[in-house]
Design an enzyme around this catalytic site. Structure first.
Site: not given
Ligand code: ATP
Ligand code: MG
Length: 751
Positions: A31, A258, A268
């Site tokens: 995102e 994760r 983020k």
């Molecule tokens: P955040 O909680 O940091 O905002 P998010 O999961 O909302 O992270 P996205 O941009 O939606 O972030 O994630 C993009 C991809 O990265 C998704 O497939 C997510 O599962 C993966 N991802 C995000 N954080 C991690 C992590 N800590 N370890 C492994 N994969 C991750």
């Molecule tokens: Mg997110």
């Protein structure tokens, strides 16, 4: 590397073998609401890595369904990160917003077949109706609306006739489902917001659960890999695709754990807060766990990818020690960066009996680094050494310069103390020394014994640099956010001096300032007028040194104090401490290995079982703490194809010099994959170590014949090339030659 090294790769391999898919398509779907962090690097490495390993492709898709938080700056940061890590997405960057029209058609389709409805319950009622984990929910009275009424309302929602929150579109699934996510999940909500790509066309935006599976389907994704939090969403994923009766092939969702790292926040939202409140200088502040931050700090893409490989892919959440990330970069830099001298805290030294000037030739790399290159080091009567390298009243065990102890100036001469000049307050402001003209490095005929070599720079040619020395951004192991920021995470050191080649020759952008650590020319603030270097990582793991076991007699404090300064791991609890002590005392293991076992019961038990089979504590520990531990990251004990007995016999072969420890790694990998015994593997692949001089000598002669220049250099005093010859011989035998024997024979041949 093992193509089926984790459970995701095993699924992908099976799906190809069974013909379920003919080509693998994965996607990385961030995102664009912030800069990607090291957790995203793991996801990138998995998605792009799998596509690469199986001849497929990986898409980069901006999951831009939330107009209020998204921005093109973040899109650019995401593209940068993927490219910098060395991956290429298939075709153009994709956006969920490109699919808004098709998604909307599918939503209408669900309404038409009675599988979706417009709900108008206020938010609190909706929550109340959802029920709880232990009690079923209740369906909204609006669920009885006719198809026509639903279609009409949905169209008007889309056109913007209603306020935010007035209506939502929901799937009609099961309000009593044990999976709460299946209790008529939201598919669309009203948002009167400008979208950075779709503009003002839409007043409704699709929810993740509806948009994600269908975007995967549109793109022909085969394996939709996400993190464990989405496990319960998998039912919706399947429901949407099944209910719409989409034509195969269709994608399936798989979840992995994760990445979490201690001393770090990884959301983020929390990282954005640090940026907005000015705690850090921006998303690319070198202390940030963002890819942009790590990059500006000086991390290499290889080190981050290696780290992602090392932590493996698992199905249970855990916290990775940040020391492991630091290890990955240290290990990578050790193989690459030029070694140069930097005097952080300069003290002037005048060499009384030296006249004129000269340039000394000094190699950039130690002999065990397979790179070549050297620079000229100006030398004259006036130099600077580090204040810490002279002691008037040295403590016991001090190896550097003292009034009675000479020292070598690295790559140069041996000097001896004569006089210390002090200011009125009694501080030393300058040293007067003498040097031994026949003690030149590489050609030392002086016969003087010194205990160490110290850093120095020549006074007239040295360049002043600014060093930015970083510590961990958070002071505790499991930080929540801003309140846990380490106030000492950035220290700016001015007035350090480097040798001129660092600035003028630009042999690299990363350097190892000997004894100080690895540094990177800051890509933003560096200029020739004001060179700025970021400390990437120290030369040693600082926690290993600090987390000494407490002496037994020490009275127990009621509450153990949490160590917080940069570097160390969480303290061991009492039981772990006991195991730690035992491994050190009874088995003679080093602290690092002991602490690995202390924190991992399964591994410790495996180790003890193996030592029962073969009593060689350290060799067995090396194999268990490194290789077995790695295997156990992606597999359970039951899944291993080998047992402690196998490891014991592998260790025995190493000890008996039947195989070298390098070959032992290869044997281990084969054993883990095939389940053959180490003996079988060594036998069938012909991996036995070669120790017979009659076999080794011809190879040495060949290497000597091929490298006449280096032989000449070696014979004229460049002792460092010794390692080069040994390395070449080992390489020529595929690592099978016994290094000890090679060492002896090479030194005889070159004498
Ligand atoms: P955040 O909680 O940091 O905002 P998010 O999961 O909302 O992270 P996205 O941009 O939606 O972030 O994630 C993009 C991809 O990265 C998704 O497939 C997510 O599962 C993966 N991802 C995000 N954080 C991690 C992590 N800590 N370890 C492994 N994969 C991750
Ligand atoms: Mg997110």
């Amino acid at each position: 590397m093992d193509k089926k090294r984790d459970f995701l790769r095993r699924i992908v391999a099976e799906d190809l073998e069974s013909g379920k898919y003919s080509k693998i398509v994965t996607r990385f779907p961030p995102e664009p609401n912030g800069y990607p962090h090291i957790g995203h690097a793991k996801s990138i490495s998995i998605n792009f890595g799998i596509a690469r390993d199986f001849g497929g492709v990986c898409n980069l898709r901006m999951d831009d369904t939330n107009p209020t938080t998204e921005d093109t700056e973040y899109v650019e940061a995401l593209k940068d990160a993927v490219e910098w890590l060395g991956f290429k997405w298939d075709g153009d960057v994709r956006h969920t917003s490109d699919y808004f029209d098709r998604l909307y058609e599918w939503a209408k389709e669900l309404v038409k077949i009675g599988k979706a409805y417009v709900d108008s319950l206020p938010e609190d009622k909706m929550r109340e109706y959802r029920g709880t984990v232990t009690s079923p929910g209740k369906r909204s009275e609006y669920a009885n609306r006719s198809v026509e009424e639903n279609l009409d309302l949905l169209e008007r929602m889309k056109r913007g006739e209603f306020k935010d929150g007035e209506h939502v579109l929901r799937a009609k699934i099961d309000m009593a489902s044990p999976n709460m996510k299946m209790r008529d999940p939201l598919l669309y909500r009203i948002r009167h917001a400008h979208h950075f790509r779709a503009g003002d066309k839409w007043a409704i935006y699709p929810m993740y659960d509806f948009a994600h599976c269908l975007s995967d389907y549109i793109e022909g994704v085969t394996h939709s890999i996400c993190t464990l939090e989405f496990e319960n969403n998998r039912d919706i994923y399947d429901w949407v695709i099944d209910t719409l009766g989409l034509e195969p092939p269709r994608p399936y969702q798989y979840e992995f754990a994760r990445l979490n790292i201690n001393y770090t926040v990884m959301s983020k939202r929390k990282l954005l807060e640090l940026v907005q409140k000015g705690v850090v200088s921006g998303w690319d502040d070198p202390r940030m766990p963002t890819i942009a931050g790590l990059r500006r700090r000086g991390y290499t893409p290889e080190s981050i990818l290696n780290f992602c490989e090392q932590i493996g892919v698992a199905k249970t959440n855990s916290v990775v020690d940040v020391a492991q990330l630091e290890y990955a970069i240290r290990d990578d830099l050790n193989k690459k960066v030029p070694r140069v001298m930097c005097v952080v805290n300069p003290l002037k030294v005048t060499i009384e009996n030296y006249e004129g000037s000269e340039e000394l030739e000094a190699s950039y790399y130690p002999h065990d680094v397979p790179k070549e290159g050297s620079r000229k080091l100006p030398f004259s009567k006036e130099i600077y050494i580090d204040r810490g390298d002279f002691e008037e009243n040295p403590p016991k065990g001090y190896y550097r310069l003292t009034p009675t102890q000479p020292v070598r100036l690295k790559h140069a001469y041996i000097i001896e103390f004569k006089e210390a000049i002090k200011d009125e307050a009694g501080n030393i402001v300058e040293l007067i020394v003498t040097y031994y003209p026949d003690s030149k490095s590489g050609n030392d005929k002086s016969g003087i014994k010194v205990k160490s070599a110290i850093q120095w720079v020549e006074a007239n040619s040295a360049k002043e640099v600014e060093l930015r020395v970083y510590d961990r951004l958070f002071k505790c192991e499991a930080p929540e956010g801003i309140e846990d920021v380490n106030p000492n995470s950035l220290q700016i050191v001015k007035g350090a001096l480097v040798e001129p080649a660092v600035i003028e020759e630009k042999a690299d952008v990363r350097f190892q300032f000997e004894r100080e650590g690895n540094f990177f020319a800051d890509p933003v603030d560096y200029s020739d007028k004001k060179p700025v270097f970021n400390k990437i990582v120290g030369l040693k793991d600082s926690w290993a040194k600090k987390s000494k076991p407490k002496p037994k007699q020490e009275p127990k404090k009621s509450k153990p104090k949490q160590k917080q300064s940069g570097g160390e791991m969480a303290e061991l609890n009492e039981q772990e401490q006991a195991v730690f002590d035992k491994f050190i005392k009874e088995y003679g293991l080093n602290k690092q290995v002991a602490s690995i076992f202390a924190r991992d019961e399964v591994l410790a038990k495996f180790y003890e079982d193996a030592t029962k089979e073969y009593d060689s504590a350290v060799t067995v520990a090396n194999i268990v703490a490194n290789d077995v531990a790695k295997e156990l990251k992606s597999k359970s004990l039951e899944e291993l194809k080998f047992n402690p007995k196998y490891v014991a016999s592998l260790a025995k072969m190493v000890d008996e010099e039947i195989i070298s420890s390098k070959i032992a790694k290869e044997v281990f990998e084969a054993m883990a994959k095939s389940g053959e015994t180490p003996e079988q593997i060594v036998e069938s692949r012909g991996l036995k170590q070669i120790s017979n001089p009659d076999e080794i000598l011809p190879i040495i002669d060949e290497v000597i014949a091929k490298n006449p220049d280096n032989v000449a250099k070696f014979k004229s005093g460049n002792q460092k090339l010794f390692g080069f010859f040994v390395g070449q011989v080992l390489k020529a035998t595929g690592g099978k030659a016994n290094p000890k024997v090679v060492n002896e024979l090479v030194s005889k041949r070159l004498a």
